[in-house]
Design an enzyme around this catalytic site. Structure first.
Site, PDB file in Angstrom:
ATOM      1  N   ASP A 212       0.848  -1.198   0.000  1.00 59.75           N
ATOM      2  CA  ASP A 212       0.000   0.000   0.000  1.00 59.75           C
ATOM      3  C   ASP A 212       0.886   1.252   0.000  1.00 59.75           C
ATOM      4  O   ASP A 212       0.873   2.027   0.939  1.00 59.75           O
ATOM      5  CB  ASP A 212      -0.950   0.006   1.205  1.00 59.75           C
ATOM      6  CG  ASP A 212      -0.225  -0.059   2.547  1.00 59.75           C
ATOM      7  OD1 ASP A 212       0.947  -0.501   2.580  1.00 59.75           O
ATOM      8  OD2 ASP A 212      -0.820   0.336   3.571  1.00 59.75           O
TER       9      ASP A 212
ATOM     10  N   HIS B 192       9.972  -0.342   8.548  1.00 58.37           N
ATOM     11  CA  HIS B 192       9.165  -1.532   8.818  1.00 58.37           C
ATOM     12  C   HIS B 192       9.160  -2.500   7.631  1.00 58.37           C
ATOM     13  O   HIS B 192       9.480  -3.687   7.768  1.00 58.37           O
ATOM     14  CB  HIS B 192       7.715  -1.128   9.112  1.00 58.37           C
ATOM     15  CG  HIS B 192       7.523  -0.229  10.283  1.00 58.37           C
ATOM     16  ND1 HIS B 192       7.639  -0.656  11.587  1.00 58.37           N
ATOM     17  CD2 HIS B 192       7.187   1.087  10.350  1.00 58.37           C
ATOM     18  CE1 HIS B 192       7.385   0.341  12.412  1.00 58.37           C
ATOM     19  NE2 HIS B 192       7.108   1.414  11.682  1.00 58.37           N
TER      20      HIS B 192
END
Length: 315
Positions: free
Chosen positions: A11, A241
């Site tokens: 995303d 991340h």
């Protein structure tokens, strides 16, 4: 040299961009395609962003738009994190491409590729797990045909980053995450337990931009707003991340794994909480009964992971 056939479910998202650049730069990774999902921005925006990045880097992997919303019933309306990723999802870096209002083909693309390459596909999912869960709902047998699934998500022994209980990717569609953890394919979660320790400081990011050529400089440029977000919290740099999860595909020896059955809460104040039944626990399983044992990287070598990202992205 081992080759990894990878589908990247994402995303984009600033830290997604670094993960994608790692994938296309790594000599052992064959990127078969990118599937997009809502999360850091609406799916029309994340789809556009994936295409923009691949085009900028001269890569021809196909992009398939996916889910625009969660499977979990009764979820609150999505409040996209523009304060982190900017209004356009990529730190408000100039993008001369309109958002892509594409048909939803991500789940079917996953199914088709898994069937075409049995036992070979590695899925790296760094957003909501909705596309993966929908693929399983359509064709449950694909769980037995996938090599493995690596996901960035969860908070097992640390607080969440969107609520005290939940990490954002899992919170965004907890039912989908529970479906993914409950399938018979091998899952490795790369959670906040480790990713909140893989911190790239501003000097290192700027150095990568200088040494990595135009491709890495683009990542550095679009990351500046992301860095400013962390500066407001007292940090001079950014957490990586998603790139941490990407490194697991190629360098699993840098990670320490814990295994157990996993459930995800899909209602209540702890919505999105990831709960693992440790492999050494004795006693009844209850709602964990019959679930496959999955793995999570609750520890690892943060500096070595950052060094690997730097090595690949500047080669």
């Amino acid at each position: 040299m081992t080759s990894h056939k990878v589908i990247f479910d994402t995303d984009p998202g600033v830290d997604d961009a670094l993960a994608l650049y790692y994938l296309i730069r790594h000599p052992q990774i064959e990127l078969l395609g990118v599937t997009t999902v809502f999360g850091n921005a609406p799916v029309a925006v994340t789809t556009r962003n994936a295409r923009f990045l691949l085009e900028a880097w001269g890569h021809d992997a196909p992009v398939h738009a996916g889910a625009a919303g969660p499977l979990t019933p009764g979820m609150p309306g999505e409040d996209f994190p523009t304060h982190i990723h900017g209004e356009n999802g990529l730190g408000d870096h100039p993008i001369d491409m309109a958002p892509s209002e594409d048909p939803d083909t991500a789940a079917q693309f996953l199914i088709d590729q898994i069937r075409a390459h049995p036992g070979q596909i590695r899925i790296l999912a760094v957003g909501r797990m909705t596309n993966l869960a929908r693929a399983l709902q359509i064709a449950p047998e694909i769980a037995g045909l996938v090599r493995d699934v690596t996901l960035m998500g969860g908070a097992f022994r640390v607080p969440g980053n969107i609520t005290p209980a939940a990490e954002a990717n899992i919170w965004g569609d907890p039912l989908a995450a529970d479906i993914v953890f409950g399938a018979s394919w091998p899952v490795v979660a790369v959670p906040l337990d480790l990713t909140t320790r893989t911190f790239m400081d501003r000097a290192a990011l700027d150095d990568l931009g200088r040494r990595g050529g135009p491709g890495m400089q683009l990542v550095t440029d679009l990351s500046q707003g992301y860095v400013r977000f962390y500066q407001a919290a007292g940090y001079d740099g950014m957490l990586v991340h998603d790139a941490t999860a990407a490194v697991f595909l190629t360098d699993p020896d840098l990670f320490t794994l814990t295994s157990g059955e996993v459930r995800v809460l899909s209602e209540g104040i702890a919505l999105g909480l990831t709960l693992m039944n440790p492999e050494d626990r004795k006693g009844p399983l209850g709602a964990w009964e019959g679930r496959p044992r999955q793995r999570a990287t609750l520890d690892g070598q943060p500096q070595a992971i950052l060094d690997r990202i730097a090595q690949v992205c500047t080669a």
